[in-house]
Scaffold this motif. Structure first.
Motif, mmCIF file in Angstrom:
data_model
loop_
_atom_site.group_PDB
_atom_site.id
_atom_site.type_symbol
_atom_site.label_atom_id
_atom_site.label_comp_id
_atom_site.label_asym_id
_atom_site.label_seq_id
_atom_site.Cartn_x
_atom_site.Cartn_y
_atom_site.Cartn_z
ATOM 1 N N SER A 19 18.978 37.491 -5.056
ATOM 2 C CA SER A 19 18.454 36.302 -4.383
ATOM 3 C C SER A 19 19.137 35.060 -4.936
ATOM 4 O O SER A 19 19.405 34.974 -6.130
ATOM 5 C CB SER A 19 16.949 36.183 -4.595
ATOM 6 O OG SER A 19 16.256 37.267 -4.047
ATOM 7 N N ALA A 21 18.280 31.064 -4.728
ATOM 8 C CA ALA A 21 17.284 30.093 -4.284
ATOM 9 C C ALA A 21 17.733 28.680 -4.625
ATOM 10 O O ALA A 21 18.133 28.406 -5.761
ATOM 11 C CB ALA A 21 15.944 30.380 -4.935
ATOM 12 N N SER A 23 16.913 24.967 -5.533
ATOM 13 C CA SER A 23 15.817 24.271 -6.197
ATOM 14 C C SER A 23 16.149 22.793 -6.302
ATOM 15 O O SER A 23 17.191 22.425 -6.814
ATOM 16 C CB SER A 23 15.610 24.854 -7.594
ATOM 17 O OG SER A 23 14.616 24.147 -8.299
ATOM 18 N N THR A 26 17.671 20.934 -0.335
ATOM 19 C CA THR A 26 17.602 21.824 0.816
ATOM 20 C C THR A 26 19.004 22.262 1.197
ATOM 21 O O THR A 26 19.918 21.441 1.306
ATOM 22 C CB THR A 26 16.942 21.101 2.005
ATOM 23 O OG1 THR A 26 15.630 20.655 1.628
ATOM 24 C CG2 THR A 26 16.826 22.033 3.201
ATOM 25 N N ARG A 70 20.200 34.968 5.319
ATOM 26 C CA ARG A 70 19.394 33.813 4.933
ATOM 27 C C ARG A 70 17.930 34.125 5.192
ATOM 28 O O ARG A 70 17.568 34.672 6.224
ATOM 29 C CB ARG A 70 19.813 32.585 5.751
ATOM 30 C CG ARG A 70 21.252 32.163 5.560
ATOM 31 C CD ARG A 70 21.607 30.982 6.428
ATOM 32 N NE ARG A 70 21.277 29.719 5.781
ATOM 33 C CZ ARG A 70 22.164 28.914 5.195
ATOM 34 N NH1 ARG A 70 23.438 29.248 5.194
ATOM 35 N NH2 ARG A 70 21.788 27.790 4.630
ATOM 36 N N HIS A 71 17.085 33.747 4.254
ATOM 37 C CA HIS A 71 15.646 33.927 4.433
ATOM 38 C C HIS A 71 15.148 32.940 5.482
ATOM 39 O O HIS A 71 15.751 31.890 5.695
ATOM 40 C CB HIS A 71 14.952 33.656 3.095
ATOM 41 C CG HIS A 71 13.501 34.016 3.079
ATOM 42 N ND1 HIS A 71 12.517 33.148 3.493
ATOM 43 C CD2 HIS A 71 12.874 35.152 2.701
ATOM 44 C CE1 HIS A 71 11.343 33.727 3.361
ATOM 45 N NE2 HIS A 71 11.532 34.946 2.883
ATOM 46 N N SER A 72 14.028 33.297 6.090
ATOM 47 C CA SER A 72 13.470 32.457 7.146
ATOM 48 C C SER A 72 13.081 31.069 6.643
ATOM 49 O O SER A 72 13.003 30.129 7.423
ATOM 50 C CB SER A 72 12.245 33.134 7.767
ATOM 51 O OG SER A 72 11.291 33.409 6.769
ATOM 52 N N ASP A 73 12.876 30.935 5.340
ATOM 53 C CA ASP A 73 12.562 29.601 4.812
ATOM 54 C C ASP A 73 13.787 28.714 4.742
ATOM 55 O O ASP A 73 13.681 27.527 4.426
ATOM 56 C CB ASP A 73 11.880 29.689 3.445
ATOM 57 C CG ASP A 73 12.831 30.109 2.316
ATOM 58 O OD1 ASP A 73 12.355 30.253 1.181
ATOM 59 O OD2 ASP A 73 14.030 30.321 2.566
ATOM 60 N N GLU A 74 14.936 29.309 4.993
ATOM 61 C CA GLU A 74 16.224 28.611 5.050
ATOM 62 C C GLU A 74 16.689 28.068 3.701
ATOM 63 O O GLU A 74 17.705 27.394 3.640
ATOM 64 C CB GLU A 74 16.186 27.470 6.076
ATOM 65 C CG GLU A 74 15.940 27.928 7.498
ATOM 66 C CD GLU A 74 17.050 28.813 8.023
ATOM 67 O OE1 GLU A 74 16.760 29.677 8.892
ATOM 68 O OE2 GLU A 74 18.194 28.673 7.571
ATOM 69 N N ASN A 75 15.963 28.324 2.647
ATOM 70 C CA ASN A 75 16.383 27.817 1.343
ATOM 71 C C ASN A 75 16.708 28.915 0.346
ATOM 72 O O ASN A 75 16.906 28.636 -0.837
ATOM 73 C CB ASN A 75 15.309 26.894 0.753
ATOM 74 C CG ASN A 75 15.877 25.539 0.397
ATOM 75 O OD1 ASN A 75 16.853 25.073 0.993
ATOM 76 N ND2 ASN A 75 15.274 24.887 -0.587
ATOM 77 N N THR A 76 16.766 30.139 0.835
ATOM 78 C CA THR A 76 17.099 31.286 0.002
ATOM 79 C C THR A 76 18.079 32.167 0.767
ATOM 80 O O THR A 76 17.957 32.332 1.987
ATOM 81 C CB THR A 76 15.827 32.115 -0.329
ATOM 82 O OG1 THR A 76 14.850 31.268 -0.926
ATOM 83 C CG2 THR A 76 16.167 33.247 -1.290
#
Length: 126
Positions: A19, A21, A23, A26, A70-76
């Motif tokens: 992963s 992420a 931090s 964005t 890309r994760h659905s949160d768009e930040n991972t």
């Protein structure tokens, strides 16, 4: 900053999911890439994904075994690694920057990208 996680020791043929992420910022439309560096070798772009489309690039040695998403949160951003081989052993880093050509991002592996993580060690050994 970018924070990688998910590395570890795995047997040949096994799987890991890394992963990356973001931090404190964005990712937005930045492309994200996974790079690796084995002892005594140069850093290599493994997989890179566009910030605005689903397009991705993979180095030949991992095609069919690794998947970047890309994760659905768009930040991972994840790197799913299957059928691991001893030659995949390396420190894996993620990086983010504004690239329209994800192949170029991976091939250039430019030190001066906007963000780099500190890396996570992947060891493939029996």
């Amino acid at each position: 900053q970018l924070v990688e996680s998910g590395g570890g020791l795995v047997q040949p043929g096994g799987s890991l999911r890394l992963s990356c992420a973001a931090s404190g910022f964005t990712l937005g439309y930045r492309a994200v890439g996974w790079f690796r560096q084995a002892p005594g070798q140069e850093r290599e772009g493994v997989a890179c994904i566009s910030g605005s489309t689903d397009s991705a690039y993979y180095v030949d040695s991992v095609k069919g075994r690794f998947t970047i998403a890309r994760h659905s949160d768009e930040n991972t951003v994840f790197l799913q690694m299957d059928s691991l081989k001893p030659e995949d052993t390396a420190v894996y880093y993620c990086a983010a920057d504004y690239y329209t050509n994800v192949q170029a991002m991976c091939v250039e592996a430019y030190d001066g990208m906007d963000y780099w993580g500190n890396g996570t060690l992947v060891t493939v050994s029996s």
